[in-house]
Every structure is written in structure tokens, then in C-alpha cells.
Write an enzyme that holds these catalytic residues in place. Sequence first.
Site, mmCIF file in Angstrom:
data_model
loop_
_atom_site.group_PDB
_atom_site.id
_atom_site.type_symbol
_atom_site.label_atom_id
_atom_site.label_comp_id
_atom_site.label_asym_id
_atom_site.label_seq_id
_atom_site.Cartn_x
_atom_site.Cartn_y
_atom_site.Cartn_z
ATOM 1 N N GLU A 1 149.932 -0.292 19.319
ATOM 2 C CA GLU A 1 149.102 -0.009 19.599
ATOM 3 C C GLU A 1 148.887 0.657 20.672
ATOM 4 O OE1 GLU A 1 146.765 -3.405 20.608
ATOM 5 O OE2 GLU A 1 145.201 -2.714 20.837
ATOM 6 N N ASP B 1 139.160 -4.859 30.450
ATOM 7 C CA ASP B 1 140.510 -4.843 30.930
ATOM 8 C C ASP B 1 140.762 -5.629 31.843
ATOM 9 O OD1 ASP B 1 142.062 -3.889 29.009
ATOM 10 O OD2 ASP B 1 141.027 -2.410 28.991
#
Lengths: 388, 262
Positions: free
Chosen positions: B49, B60
Site C-alpha cells: 500500500e 492518521d
Amino acid sequence: MKGRFGAYGGQYVPETLMHALGELETAFREAQADPGYQAELGELLRRYVGRPTPLSEARRLSDRFGRRILLKREDLAHTGAHKINNTLGQALLCKRMGKRRLIAETGAGQHGVAAATAAALFGLECDVFMGSVDVERQALNVYRMQLLGARVHPVANGSGTLKDATNAALREWVATVEDTHYAIGSVVGPHPFPRMVREFQSVIGREVLSQCQELLGARPEAAIACVGGGSNAAGLMAPMVDEDIRLYGVEAAGGGLEGLEHAATLSRGRPGVLHGAYSYLLQDDEGQVREAYSISAGLDYPGVGPEHAYWRDSGRVTYLTATDREALEALHLLSRLEGIIPALESAHAIARLDEVARATSPGDTIVVVVSGRGDKDLEAIRRQEGTA
Amino acid sequence: MSRLVDKLHAATATGRTLLMAYLCAGDPSVEASVEGLLAAAAAGADIVEIGWPFSDPVADGPVIQAASQRALGHTGRAEVLEVVRQVRQASDVPIALLGYCNPLLNRGLEATIGELAAAGVDALVVADLAFEESEPWRAICRASGVSLVPFVAPTTRGGRLEAIARAADRFIYAVALLGVTGQRAEQSTSILPVVEELRRHGSAPVLAGFGIGDGEQAALWRRRGLDGVIVGSALVAAMAEGGRTAVGDKVRSIRSGLDNLG
């Protein structure tokens, strides 16, 4: 599509938040239709906030610009700015949804103070996220929030201003969404926030229209407000967009539009996605969000409410800009001519009275929103002018 | 996308638990991130990824935020595509691209997804794209032969969950906790009822991500019945500490956690 203003708006958020947004939308819709909720909010606005706020005749300012100028005095609302209109509405919703905690982002600190105030009033826990640069330049408001029982979390990422505080608040919300409501402070963020915050702030525009009716027996010819995220402007304008009134928003041009030191999102940005909504955005060629700059912490934001993007494209609202220097001059002007020290944010609107006066005719009336009072800025201004 | 389809089928057939390994493109350089991704594939990652750095990564935690910041100055669209191309030239590993909406929309979604597909991307994961906004994206992805990977979270409910299960064409990304990315000591169980309900609506493999950072934790998710795990922050941290060698070691230890289960 859901929650759109033309092409703008929408819900660009991590999946974790979608359930809470749906829940909020339902709670808001039900509250809107609930006479009990409306009565409770109305009563709070009257007896706690001190609404309606006055519409003051600005005689010396009127002489100066050759137009009748009326000031909508949100600086006289409890906590010193219009932000309280929104936080009380959202705190009531928070309780209605059975959540025990409010979180908020803040730039100038006005929304943080208003959120902390509403949380204190309703016995909710409160955490406020604030860029570390803003913590520094708005130290007095940090102390106010703490006095009100809120925890203030400085955010050092990025430019340490409102964008970064909003990122931090969103991240906190993702982690605590089950018992926490995120009270966004402006007409930004994912649906239903832009519509909901605009509804809570529309009390400004509704009062202006009825006060003008009383005072003039007519509508004003023009109305003007500053635009960061754009909540006091949206609250002023939403009840006026279908009326024959010229509408002006004023963005922060900071150090000037030619460079990168500004926060003029509608004037210099282009459409993109930030903080959950598709709207205008200050961004580089790669689609990375730029850091905004303004002397005013409340306007220092690279995004803007999606409804403003819609009004901009349709031409219904004209968006102008004022530089740091012009805003400072306007702050002095209003202080000396009318005995009112406006917030630096509001001073941007005052600063463009020149252009709005030129666009109107003698005998016309112009309403300007003084969205907040200037006390919070005095230390920063004194320092700036002392060293200038 | 057939690389991805084949990999998913093979895993189903052999009972292998999938491992998707994340690194941020350009962290710390284009070359180093390519080496890290290839090391991850060689060490047993089934899918790599590749993160497209963004200025405001709201999903995040601190580790991936910092990686984004390190990469941003020298990693734009061209460099992200270059990372994809180099990984593709050197390996047949399926590639997922993890991004946020704005850089993907920046020069037109159709053109961007077309370029990503041409460079070798098999699947697209968009951290801030709610399912409700995804239909135009899904149509463009389908036309380019790219799978748009849907998310479920512990808060995903009822009708939405069913619609998401139905829209999944390859695999589903299950957010394994309430919060942002980053390894946690505790492994939350809050996603398990959601996974159970997903199984009633479809057969797409479900990979758990967020908070998972070592072999023991990965093995726990296998025992919990997940089809795979996604590891990001722990690999980004390994990359920062010891480059591709550390990434390879970390992936191997997670792989062995997944494989050595009785």
C-alpha cells in the site's frame, strides 16, 4: 447529492464519523421541528446572551463615508462575539443526543470561549484544540477558557493555527465519537455542519432585517461582514439572499494578495476538499493545502464554508479583501469615531466600507457586522505597533 | 487488477492470511520508499500500500503524519507515480494506493486514476472518502480496472453496512478501532460485530487495519477470523529506524505471526 450548495459541500470524512454525522443530522432536524427546543434556545439567547444585540447608528462613520452606516453589535453578545449563538445551539443538541462532552477547534479563541461557556452552562466536559501560534497570540482567551473549566490543547503541527487545530479536533472526534460532540465553530466541515451553523447564526440576519424595518421602515441597501470560515457572514446573509440587498464578504489579504501571506480563499483559492467539505481552498499546484496567513487569528484559515463558494460562483455575494494594515487602520478608525474597539476579524469588514460606499448611492444604508470585540487582540496589536 | 484478484483467490484457496504493508511514497526519498516496498513484498507482504502524502491527513496518527511531512517537500504526483512504476517494474505484487481526496481530485479524478492504473495500481483506498460520496469515484475506478476499497468502522451500522458490503468488489478495509492510525498495545474488539454482519451480506475478504503492529497482534486478528491485516505505522517506524532491512525484518516477523498458528 446530500448536503450540497450547488457543487459544494458534501461529507468527505473517515468512515468512523459517518454514523455520528447521521445522528447529528437527525437530532438537528428533530430539534428544528420541536417547539420546546426552539423555546429553550430562544430563551437562552434573550436572557443569557443578551439578544437581540443592538443595531447602532454610526453617525461619525456615516459622515466619513457619506452613507448611513449601521453596526450590528455582535461584540455585545455574551462572551464578546457571535460565536455563542452557535455553541448554545450545538450544546443543546449535544445534550439531546445524550453525549457528555464537547470538543471544539478555535483560532482567535472566540469560538473556544463560546464552547467552554456553553459547556459550563450545561455541565458538559469541554476540550478545546488551538494552534500553538494562536495560543501565544490569544493568551487572554486561553485563560478565559481555562477559567470556564475547559482543557486547552495547544497544537504544534503545521503552522500552529486554525487549520491544524481543526485537524486535531477531527482526530480527537474520530477516537471519542461515541460520547463526544464536535461543535465546529464555523459554516465549514461535513454536512450537516455548514447548514446547521448557518441556521444558528441566522439570528443575526433576522434581527438586522427586523431592526431595519423598525428604524428605517425598509431594508438596508447593502450588508457587509468579514469571512474566515464565514459564519457571521452566512448568518447575516442567509435571511437576505432572496431580498434586494447587496451583500459583501471581506476576506483577509494579510500581507497582500500578490504573495502567499494571506487567507483570501474565495479570491485566490480554487475548489478542493478540506475538513470534510468540497469548497474553495488555498492550495498549491499539487493539491496540498497551503498555510494561510492573517494578523487576525480568526480569519487565518485556508478553507471557507461551502455555501460561500456557492454564493461566490453565482455572483449573489461579492467577496472583497482587506490587508493586515487596512484592518488595523479600520480598528483605529472605529475606535476613535464610534467608541467601539472591534475584533481584528470585524475590522476587515469595516476596512472595506470605502468600496461598499462607492458601490451604493447617497441616502443608502449599509449594515456592517461587528462580529466581536477587540479586547482579545489588544496585547498583540500593542506589541505589533510598538515594534513597527 | 487481475494480480489482486489472483492473490485474493489464492489466499482463499490456501487459507493464507493476507498482509497489506504500507509505506509513504517519498519517505525519506523516492528510491528508499521503492526499496522498502519491494523489501516488504519479498518478506511476505501480499499487497503493498503506497501512501500519497497529504498536508492534512486527518485519519492518521503521529507516525504517518510525520512520514507525510518528511515526504511532502519532494513528493508530488509525479514522484508518487514514479514509486508505483518502479515497484511495478520490479515486482508483480498487487499495489494499493492510499490517498486523501484533494490531491486525487487536483488535476481531475479521471485523469489521475487513469495514470495510477497505467503505472500499475490495482486498488485505491481513500481515507476521507465517505461511502456516500464514492459513487462517481467507483464508476471511474471501474472504468480503469481499479478496485475502490470501501471502509467499515466500529460505528458502521445497519443499512449503510449492507450497502458497503454490496459495493465491495475485491476486499473491505475494516478500521479496527475508534481513532487514528498507529500501533496500540490493546487490540480493540469493537469492529468484530461489524465484521460478523459483513459476512452475512457478502463474501469479499475483510482486512483489519489501524493499531496492528507486530506478529502477535496480527496473529490475534487471524484468530478473530479476519482474512488479513494491514500494517502501516509500525513499518513506517521501521523504515525511519533501519530502512529496507528493518522493513523486511518487520514484515517477516508479522508474516511468521500470521503463518505459525496451529
